[in-house]
Design an enzyme around this catalytic site. Structure first.
Site, short mmCIF file in Angstrom:
data_model
loop_
_atom_site.label_atom_id
_atom_site.label_comp_id
_atom_site.label_asym_id
_atom_site.label_seq_id
_atom_site.Cartn_x
_atom_site.Cartn_y
_atom_site.Cartn_z
N LYS A 116 0.67 21.86 -19.17
CA LYS A 116 0.87 23.09 -19.95
C LYS A 116 1.51 24.19 -19.11
O LYS A 116 1.06 25.34 -19.10
CB LYS A 116 -0.46 23.57 -20.56
CG LYS A 116 -1.07 22.56 -21.53
CD LYS A 116 -2.35 23.11 -22.15
CE LYS A 116 -2.95 22.12 -23.14
NZ LYS A 116 -3.50 20.90 -22.48
N ARG A 117 2.60 23.87 -18.45
CA ARG A 117 3.27 24.84 -17.60
C ARG A 117 4.20 25.72 -18.42
O ARG A 117 4.79 25.28 -19.41
CB ARG A 117 4.07 24.12 -16.51
CG ARG A 117 3.22 23.30 -15.53
CD ARG A 117 2.19 24.17 -14.82
NE ARG A 117 1.61 23.49 -13.68
CZ ARG A 117 0.32 23.18 -13.57
NH1 ARG A 117 -0.51 23.49 -14.55
NH2 ARG A 117 -0.14 22.59 -12.48
#
Length: 292
Positions: free
Chosen positions: A106-107
């Site tokens: 989830k960057r």
């Protein structure tokens, strides 16, 4: 921004590889989520040795059954550099076994920082390189450009958070009603797949997918989201322990069901540590997905 033809030349796209795996094995993604409670239930210590034993056991059990596996990066990060080294070895083992991986990281950031995240998860030769990575678009979809372009260049994929089922998500994702934040993300993903020639009805999947919770209920209809038009894979966490059934997925996603990669973690992992028990649990979930 690379030209689409140059970006994908000589490489099979992630969407194509994932679509084939879903057709051959079934539309199941198994999360590799080494929660402390699961490690304990397996009789493992909450340490690096337990983390590695858990990860490689799950991979050995379901790697030949699931279309993809999804290591939860945070559960490796909590063990520091040694935990991240276990993640590197898990990703390498999956690649060696030709099992597709989705790094659930989830960057999301801007500029050079986003480029560095892309370099870590999507660059050829990176120790953390996965077949795909989850991304957060809440600094603007276009802030993800370094990852979108590098994924296209290296034949990898991304899954962009679009509509999550946690109660807090609605405070951002639903804003705007029929012109919601979620709808704009869906439309941007569709445009990105079209840019690389994806979009023909019945064609291969694009490599820009979305994360849409399996338990979002009527939100797709309420927000007028056309997921079928995205022509990319839909990663749908929440199958099993979080309450969603295969029938729920069929009902929720409708005409986009063929793009849905149903994701189960605790429901399958809780059957361990015996490999046969994990395989039996995965096969039960696969049968339900196929029958829905």
């Amino acid at each position: 921004m690379p030209e689409p033809e140059a970006a994908t030349a000589g490489r099979e796209s992630f969407g194509s590889r994932l679509g084939r795996a879903m057709a051959d094995r079934g539309p199941l993604c198994v999360g590799i989520d080494p929660h402390p409670a699961l490690l304990s239930a397996w009789g493992l210590n909450d340490d690096v040795a337990g983390l590695e034993r858990f990860s490689l056991t799950v991979l050995a059990a379901v790697g030949g059954l699931a279309a993809a596996v999804k290591p939860q990066v945070a559960l490796y990060e909590r063990h520091g550099s040694a935990g991240m080294a276990v993640l590197e070895r898990t990703l390498a083992a999956a690649a060696e076994a030709s099992v597709l991986t989705i790094a659930d990281a989830k960057r999301g950031d801007i500029g050079s920082t986003m480029a560095a995240y892309a370099d870590a998860w999507l660059r050829d030769g990176s120790a953390l390189a996965a077949d795909s990575v989850t991304l957060s678009p809440y600094l603007g979809f276009e802030s993800l450009r370094p990852a979108l372009d590098l994924a296209a260049q290296t034949g990898r994929g991304v899954f962009v958070l679009a509509l999550t089922s946690n109660p807090e998500g609605a405070s951002v994702q639903h804003v705007g009603g029929k012109d919601s934040v979620a709808r704009r993300i869906v439309q941007a993903a569709a445009a990105e797949n079209r840019r690389y020639g994806v979009g023909q009805e019945g064609g291969e999947l694009g490599s820009v997918g979305l994360v849409v919770g399996a338990t979002v209920g009527s939100a797709l209809r309420d927000l007028d989201l056309d997921l079928a038009a995205v022509r990319g894979p839909i990663l749908a966490p929440g199958l099993g322990a979080q309450g969603a059934t295969a029938s729920d997925l069929r009902r929720t996603f409708g005409s986009a069901y063929g793009q849905v990669l149903g994701t189960s973690s605790r429901d399958i992992l809780g059957a361990g540590p015996r490999i046969q028990d994990l395989q039996d649990a995965a096969n039960r979930t696969l049968e339900e997905l196929r029958a829905a």
